[in-house]
Design a protein around this motif. Structure first.
Motif, mmCIF file in Angstrom:
data_model
loop_
_atom_site.group_PDB
_atom_site.id
_atom_site.type_symbol
_atom_site.label_atom_id
_atom_site.label_comp_id
_atom_site.label_asym_id
_atom_site.label_seq_id
_atom_site.Cartn_x
_atom_site.Cartn_y
_atom_site.Cartn_z
ATOM 1 N N PRO A 164 0.825 -1.212 0.000
ATOM 2 C CA PRO A 164 0.000 0.000 0.000
ATOM 3 C C PRO A 164 0.856 1.259 0.000
ATOM 4 N N LEU A 165 0.429 2.251 -0.777
ATOM 5 C CA LEU A 165 1.155 3.518 -0.877
ATOM 6 C C LEU A 165 0.187 4.644 -0.527
ATOM 7 N N SER A 166 0.520 5.403 0.533
ATOM 8 C CA SER A 166 -0.422 6.391 1.064
ATOM 9 C C SER A 166 0.309 7.678 1.407
ATOM 10 N N CYS A 167 -0.411 8.787 1.300
ATOM 11 C CA CYS A 167 0.161 10.094 1.655
ATOM 12 C C CYS A 167 -0.905 10.949 2.329
ATOM 13 N N PRO A 168 -1.041 10.853 3.648
ATOM 14 C CA PRO A 168 -1.980 11.750 4.325
ATOM 15 C C PRO A 168 -1.460 13.180 4.291
ATOM 16 N N ALA A 169 -2.360 14.127 4.301
ATOM 17 C CA ALA A 169 -2.000 15.542 4.358
ATOM 18 C C ALA A 169 -2.967 16.217 5.321
ATOM 19 N N THR A 170 -2.651 16.161 6.602
ATOM 20 C CA THR A 170 -3.509 16.719 7.643
ATOM 21 C C THR A 170 -2.769 17.822 8.388
ATOM 22 N N ALA A 171 -2.163 18.723 7.594
ATOM 23 C CA ALA A 171 -1.437 19.866 8.143
ATOM 24 C C ALA A 171 -0.396 19.391 9.143
ATOM 25 N N CYS A 172 -0.359 19.979 10.334
ATOM 26 C CA CYS A 172 0.700 19.671 11.293
ATOM 27 C C CYS A 172 0.493 18.339 12.012
ATOM 28 N N ALA A 173 -0.597 17.655 11.730
ATOM 29 C CA ALA A 173 -0.818 16.310 12.268
ATOM 30 C C ALA A 173 -0.437 15.230 11.273
ATOM 31 N N THR A 174 0.109 15.613 10.114
ATOM 32 C CA THR A 174 0.340 14.670 9.018
ATOM 33 C C THR A 174 1.186 13.470 9.417
#
Length: 441
Positions: A164-174
């Motif tokens: 699996p390849l994933s990239c979360p982008a949750t600001a400073c919680a990333t």
């Protein structure tokens, strides 16, 4: 599905303002080191301080030529945030002694590495080029360099990881979101091993100007940069931007056991919530942070870890954010049985600045190392705590073993971001149910 599977940490890699590599960074952090500097590139801004990764060819400095996952010429085609991720991933894999050699192993090893912003410098440069020289002169590497998922993509490609390849982008919680996402993928059976973390390289005049307009960055300590990032201190006036990356190798206990891996800590719980309050500010009482920590602890208790001794706080050094989080931690301490020892609290952004999308991963790494080595990193520049006298809390201002002699059984690592996102990770000191999984001392 296998949601009863334990998740363990077997590797850590760090690129930070304190240096490159765990062997360099961890002793400097414990000793109260600081990576914050006054930068010539920021002269004339209200905030002229930042925490850059040291670059050079000496030990502990970042040199693309020394990263085994990079090739000559990559420094020109891969943005710095992704370069940092490659270096952190290489160290994490080496520390975990995991080098998938078969197709089956590669297809069961995934990557979840996020970034809050990606390469802002490339966007600025491409915009200037287009305006001044026309669209034909925009680099063909512009889009591949600036996309936030390219740190994860490059790690997957260079390490040959096909899971699996994933990239979360949750600001400073990333960075913390990446760890929780990776854990869910492991628990679901989608992978056996995950590289999880965050990366950022955004010390760029435009970024400083933007955060400056929000009155979010420190402006009072340009002449004394090492004092600028001061979590929980009454003299704090904003965060200091840092850069770097951190990557953890997570795997199922069963997989670690089968290959005789050394376990650094267990990921025994995580909590996620939304403030649903404001785009940049938490509620004053820290209600969202408290819900998130309680959720993480409920999961940890279900896994047999009812006690938490330490909180690695998000604490960016902003007046409102630090106060809200400290109130939440005090409320969490009140949940514990009467007579419990105070919750030990420290915030490492005093030493590293705020890595934005990389912060949660770096602080998760520090929390894992604290449990593994049974020592705590300090909050530097904490001279007068504010809010003061909140019950149930003991600030850690000197690195080392807990002053009260307690063992460190479990710890929380908090990460919060714009938009009201909250993530809390709970790690525990590894206590295997049986051999041959090992724990180094």
């Amino acid at each position: 599905m296998r949601f009863g599977e334990r998740i363990v940490v077997t590797g850590v890699g760090i690129v930070s303002p304190l240096g490159v590599g765990v062997r360099t960074v961890w002793p400097r952090l414990l000793a109260g080191g600081c990576g914050v500097k006054r930068l010539e590139s920021l002269r004339g801004q209200t905030s002229e301080v930042a925490a850059p990764v040291p670059r050079g060819s000496e030990d502990g400095e970042f040199d693309p030529a020394r990263c085994r996952l990079m090739a000559p010429g990559d420094a020109q085609t891969i943005a710095p945030f992704a370069q940092f991720a490659l270096a952190a991933a290489a160290e994490a894999l080496d520390s975990a002694r995991w080098a998938p050699a078969t197709d089956a192993e590669r297809e069961r090893t995934g990557v979840a590495i996020g970034s809050g912003i990606g390469s802002l410098a490339d966007i600025v440069d491409a915009s200037d080029t287009m305006r001044e020289r026309g669209p034909r002169r925009v680099s063909a590497y512009f889009v591949p360099r600036m996309l936030v998922n390219m740190a994860a993509g490059h790690v997957s490609i260079r390490a040959g990881l096909r899971g699996p390849l994933s990239c979360p982008a949750t600001a400073c919680a990333t960075g913390a979101s990446a760890v929780s996402d990776a854990a869910l993928l492991l628990m679901s059976g989608a992978a056996d091993v995950m590289l999880a973390g965050g990366a950022e390289a955004c010390i760029e005049p435009l970024a400083i100007a933007g955060f400056g307009k929000l009155r979010a960055v420190s402006t009072a300590y340009n002449a004394s940069p090492e004092r600028a990032s001061r979590p929980f201190d009454a003299g704090r006036d904003g965060f200091v931007m840092g850069e770097g990356a951190a990557v953890l190798v997570l795997e199922t206990e069963g997989h670690a056991r089968r290959r005789g891996a050394t376990v650094l800590a267990e990921l025994c719980g995580f909590g996620l919530s939304a403030d649903a309050h404001h785009i940049t500010a938490p509620p004053d009482n820290g209600a969202g942070a408290l819900r998130t920590m309680r959720t993480a602890l409920r999961m940890a208790e279900a896994c047999g870890h009812p006690f938490v001794d330490y909180v690695n706080a998000h604490a960016t050094s902003t007046p409102q954010g630090d106060a809200a989080e400290l109130r939440a931690i005090s409320a969490l301490a009140a949940d514990r049985p009467a007579g419990s020892l105070p919750l030990l609290v420290s915030a490492t952004k005093g030493a590293t600045g705020h890595l934005l999308g990389g912060a949660g991963a770096l602080e998760a790494a520090f929390t894992v190392l604290a449990l593994h080595h049974q020592v705590l990193p300090p909050t530097i520049n904490l001279e007068k705590p504010e809010p003061a006298d909140l019950p149930g809390i003991a600030h850690v201002t000197v690195g080392g073993a807990p002053a009260d002699g307690r063992p460190l059984r479990a710890a929380l690592s908090n990460s919060f971001g714009f938009g009201g996102v909250n993530v809390s990770l709970c790690f525990a000191r590894w206590a295997p149910a049986g051999a041959p999984v090992t724990q180094d001392e």
